[in-house]
Scaffold this motif. Structure first.
Motif, PDB file in Angstrom:
ATOM      1  N   TRP A   1       8.989   5.590   5.325  1.00 45.61           N
ATOM      2  CA  TRP A   1       8.764   5.426   3.902  1.00 45.61           C
ATOM      3  C   TRP A   1       7.286   5.149   3.596  1.00 45.61           C
ATOM      4  O   TRP A   1       6.595   4.457   4.369  1.00 45.61           O
ATOM      5  CB  TRP A   1       9.603   4.270   3.360  1.00 45.61           C
ATOM      6  N   ASN A   2       6.846   5.613   2.453  1.00 46.34           N
ATOM      7  CA  ASN A   2       5.447   5.456   2.048  1.00 46.34           C
ATOM      8  C   ASN A   2       5.214   4.106   1.374  1.00 46.34           C
ATOM      9  O   ASN A   2       4.895   4.025   0.184  1.00 46.34           O
ATOM     10  CB  ASN A   2       5.028   6.600   1.116  1.00 46.34           C
TER      11      ASN A   2
ATOM     12  N   PHE B   1       0.110  10.524   3.720  1.00 45.18           N
ATOM     13  CA  PHE B   1       1.507  10.289   4.060  1.00 45.18           C
ATOM     14  C   PHE B   1       2.181  11.594   4.491  1.00 45.18           C
ATOM     15  O   PHE B   1       2.877  12.250   3.738  1.00 45.18           O
ATOM     16  CB  PHE B   1       2.262   9.658   2.890  1.00 45.18           C
ATOM     17  N   GLN B   2       1.939  11.957   5.730  1.00 44.15           N
ATOM     18  CA  GLN B   2       2.560  13.130   6.334  1.00 44.15           C
ATOM     19  C   GLN B   2       2.583  12.943   7.841  1.00 44.15           C
ATOM     20  O   GLN B   2       1.769  12.204   8.399  1.00 44.15           O
ATOM     21  CB  GLN B   2       1.794  14.406   5.968  1.00 44.15           C
TER      22      GLN B   2
ATOM     23  N   VAL C   1      -4.527  10.170   8.914  1.00 43.87           N
ATOM     24  CA  VAL C   1      -3.215  10.727   8.586  1.00 43.87           C
ATOM     25  C   VAL C   1      -2.172   9.787   9.171  1.00 43.87           C
ATOM     26  O   VAL C   1      -2.422   9.088  10.156  1.00 43.87           O
ATOM     27  CB  VAL C   1      -3.075  12.166   9.141  1.00 43.87           C
ATOM     28  N   ALA C   2      -0.981   9.747   8.552  1.00 50.36           N
ATOM     29  CA  ALA C   2       0.016   8.744   8.940  1.00 50.36           C
ATOM     30  C   ALA C   2       0.626   8.986  10.306  1.00 50.36           C
ATOM     31  O   ALA C   2       0.921   8.037  11.037  1.00 50.36           O
ATOM     32  CB  ALA C   2       1.123   8.685   7.887  1.00 50.36           C
TER      33      ALA C   2
ATOM     34  N   ILE D   1       0.838  -1.199   0.000  1.00 51.86           N
ATOM     35  CA  ILE D   1       0.000   0.000   0.000  1.00 51.86           C
ATOM     36  C   ILE D   1       0.872   1.247   0.000  1.00 51.86           C
ATOM     37  O   ILE D   1       1.734   1.429   0.864  1.00 51.86           O
ATOM     38  CB  ILE D   1      -0.928   0.023   1.231  1.00 51.86           C
ATOM     39  N   VAL D   2       0.657   2.107  -0.992  1.00 49.72           N
ATOM     40  CA  VAL D   2       1.274   3.428  -1.069  1.00 49.72           C
ATOM     41  C   VAL D   2       0.151   4.455  -0.980  1.00 49.72           C
ATOM     42  O   VAL D   2      -0.776   4.440  -1.783  1.00 49.72           O
ATOM     43  CB  VAL D   2       2.064   3.614  -2.380  1.00 49.72           C
TER      44      VAL D   2
END
Length: 298
Positions: A217-218, A23-24, A44-45, A16-17
């Motif tokens: 990493w994303n 991704f923040q 949110v990440a 999963i990307v």
């Protein structure tokens, strides 16, 4: 996580990307309870609360850590420490890949008083944190409790320290999703989280010399990727080359910071300066057991 790294083939990671909107790691200069909930809910990440723990409390907690009778240190030849730690206090759920789950809970019960002693003479900052997030979750009809197994309660948190790791990573690139799906803990409710997603919470107690940045990493690798990489019951040892095509956040970590992030994504701790002592943190996991019940453990 394992004590040693096995050589892994070079492959293109699959999984999963997320888009940039997820991704923040959102930064605040104080604890933002709603942002914490949004990280827990998967909106949110991650979140960073800068300077949230005062220096006098950090110093007392570190003193309590280094003088604790249950402290395990690499210099003492402890075999129950992962290879990258110099010292640790508290049971490690990752050790269940080699031992029965009951051994983990035996250690929880044996060391609980010494672990709680980390916060002696500090007013118990962890209780303040968990009380705050419980209250704000409750205001939204959500509940938080300690994870359990057959009526036995998990550890609430653990404290770890790294020192003098100046090349490569102090903690190599890894993700925590694989461990939660290990057959060794399949009957423990942490293995039954909604979407298998857990976040990790971290309090940085000491890192005065700098270094030890969070690398993030994303990519949340899938099972097929783990099988090719021969990761059996953990997800430790992704190579920098395999991560090169994915967006990366490098976040400086300072003493007093509290941060949270989606632990299914590959992450690492950068190298430490040659001189400058230890990088020490308290950490724990959280995740939703069902749509209204969150649990936490270490």
């Amino acid at each position: 996580m394992s004590d040693t790294l096995s050589p892994t083939p070079s492959i293109q990671l699959q999984g999963i990307v997320h888009p940039d909107s997820y991704f923040q790691i959102v930064e605040r200069n104080e604890i933002d309870w709603q942002l914490w909930i949004e990280v827990l809910q998967g909106k949110v990440a991650g979140a960073m609360f800068r300077g949230a723990l005062k220096q006098e409390f950090r110093q007392q907690i570190c003193h309590n850590f280094w003088h604790n009778p249950s402290l395990q240190q690499k210099s003492d030849g402890s075999l129950s420490l992962d290879y990258h730690y110099s010292a640790m206090l508290g049971p490690n759920i990752g050790m269940t890949v080699r031992e029965p789950l009951e051994v983990y809970f035996d250690r929880v019960e044996k060391t609980s008083k010494d672990v709680q002693a980390l916060f002696a003479n500090t007013g118990d900052f962890f209780r303040f944190l968990l009380g705050g997030i419980k209250k704000h979750l409750s205001n939204q009809g959500l509940h938080l409790r300690l994870a359990e197994y057959n009526g036995r309660k998990a550890a609430e948190y653990k404290m770890r320290s790294w020192g003098n790791i100046t090349e490569g990573f102090a903690l190599v690139p890894h993700e925590d999703n694989r461990l939660l799906r290990s057959p060794h803990i399949k009957d423990f409710e942490v293995a039954q989280l909604v979407n298998g997603r857990a976040i990790i919470g971290v309090i940085c107690l000491e890192n005065s010399a700098g270094g030890g940045d969070l690398h993030y990493w994303n990519i949340s690798p899938n099972d097929q990727t783990r099988e090719v990489l021969r990761f059996k019951y953990d997800g430790v040892g992704y190579t920098p080359e395999s991560l090169a095509d994915f967006d990366e956040i490098v976040l400086p970590i300072r003493s007093g910071d509290i941060y949270l992030f989606d632990s299914t994504k590959v992450h690492a701790v950068g190298p430490l300066p040659k001189e400058g002592g230890q990088r020490s943190t308290i950490s724990w996991f959280m995740g939703f057991l069902d749509p209204t019940t969150a649990i936490y453990w270490a």
